[in-house]
Design a protein around this motif. Structure first.
Motif: not given
Ligand SMILES: *Cc1c(COP(=O)(O)O)cnc(C)c1O
Length: 389
Positions: A14-16, A57-66
């Protein structure tokens, strides 16, 4: 309840990006476009060209950052692309203090590529803080940590190294491939850059090669974004999607694998043909307490040494369940031979100096029933006794 208070397991799902805002689709859309139409003459949108930024790619980048507790994430074509790009933060004349039993590919880029660009290094046993201090030079800019290390599972104190690095105005890079943020959060312990081979546990199914980097400082994030775009070793969109699919089950996969690994380590420890077991979850591991302090568990990778190379060969030829291959962190157990595989790039004398003998095997424990794995190992070892005697 804001997303911020969700536990790690819940955040995986459950993320953005849990659904696509344009259609409601419950999977991140794969945006293949390399270029993006701009509707104004001189005011351009967020996306212009997919090397620079792509929504998948940005979706993955945001997920790993979180998940790592950072502010910015970056996805690369491989773990080595992530590591190499992070090293581009350095300049000619800089120096790296690096853990001596580092991943073979990292050893290769540091000793055979960065050295040609005037970036110096010193390998140290990072479990020895005095040795780390002694290796510091006025031009030391990066402390490079891999913990638990590969393949001997030595544990480095991330907090202590990060403090040393800060005192010398240097960055701490941590390769978090073996534990993932499910088990260890280097940024919270003071590290500046977390690196991953997402090929391993994060994706988890031996079906994609990918790398990730996360930072907790905006300015460092801007520098890495510049380097990602300049060097250009970005992750493709299909592969970004595969990593995101793997991430959803990260916690449950690791939980099972860690339970299995711990049982196997205890089984191997008591076997008469096994000379040494390296697993930070065993109470006689030299950094058992440190591992307990800085990580949630000991992970799903262990190494063990048999009595002789002959026996090792026999064991590998007789064991049935694990695939015999490079790599780790998958649903299936993977048995590898570091001397010829992950550390094949390392000269023999360097390897032996690090304790990576020709009788050492590394096991990444998968999701099989642990009783089947133990029975398989037991059978291969008892057949070996007969042959070797
Ligand atoms: C596999 C691995 C790498 C390299 O990652 P690739 O995805 O193969 O490029 C780096 N560090 C560790 C600890 C690894 O296991």
């Amino acid at each position: 309840m804001s997303d911020e208070c969700f536990s790690f397991e819940t955040k995986l799902l459950h993320n953005r990006h849990k659904f696509d805002v344009t259609t409601g689709g419950v999977s991140v859309p794969i945006q293949h476009a390399s270029t993006f139409h701009q509707s104004s003459f001189d005011k351009y949108g967020k996306y212009d060209y997919s090397r620079s930024l792509n929504p998948t790619r940005e979706a993955l980048e945001e997920q790993i950052a979180e998940l790592e507790g950072g502010v910015r994430g970056f996805a690369f074509a491989s773990g080595m692309a992530a590591i190499s790009t992070a090293f581009l933060l350095l300049s000619k004349g800089d120096h790296v203090v690096i853990t001596e039993d580092v991943y073979g590919g990292t050893f290769r880029i540091v000793t055979q590529v960065l050295s040609r660009f005037g970036i110096e290094h010193t390998f140290v046993d990072m479990t020895n803080l005095q040795a780390v201090k002694d290796a510091i030079q006025p031009n030391t800019k990066v402390f490079y940590v891999e913990t638990p290390s590969n393949p001997l599972l030595k544990v480095t104190d991330i907090e202590a190294i990060s403090q040393l690095a800060k005192a010398h105005n240097a960055y701490t890079f941590v390769d978090n491939t073996f534990l993932t943020p499910a088990l260890q959060k280097p940024l919270e312990l003071g590290a500046d850059v977390v690196l991953h081979s997402a090929t391993k546990f994060l994706s988890g199914h031996s079906d994609v090669v990918a790398g990730l980097a996360v930072v907790k400082d905006e300015e460092l994030g801007n520098q890495l974004a510049f380097l990602q775009n300049s060097f250009g070793a970005v992750l493709g969109v299909q592969d970004a999607w595969l990593v995101m699919r793997g991430l959803k089950t990260l916690s449950v996969r690791l939980e099972q694998s860690v339970t299995n690994a711990s049982k196997l380590a205890n089984y191997l420890k008591d076997h008469p043909l096994v000379k040494n077991v390296y697993y930070p979850g065993l109470s006689d591991h030299p950094q058992y307490e440190l591992q307990k302090k800085q990580a949630k568990s000991a992970g799903a990778v262990l190494s063990f040494e048999l009595e002789s190379e002959e026996l090792t060969k026999f064991f590998v030829e007789n064991v049935k369940i694990p695939v015999f291959a490079v790599s780790l962190g998958a649903v299936e157990s993977i048995l590898s031979y570091p001397a010829k595989m992950s550390h094949g790039a390392m000269p023999k004398n360097e390897r032996e100096k690090r304790g990576i003998s020709n009788s050492l095997l590394r096991l990444s424990v998968g999701l099989e029933h642990v009783d089947d794995l133990i029975a398989d190992f037991s059978n291969a070892l008892s057949n070996a006794i007969a042959v070797v005697k």
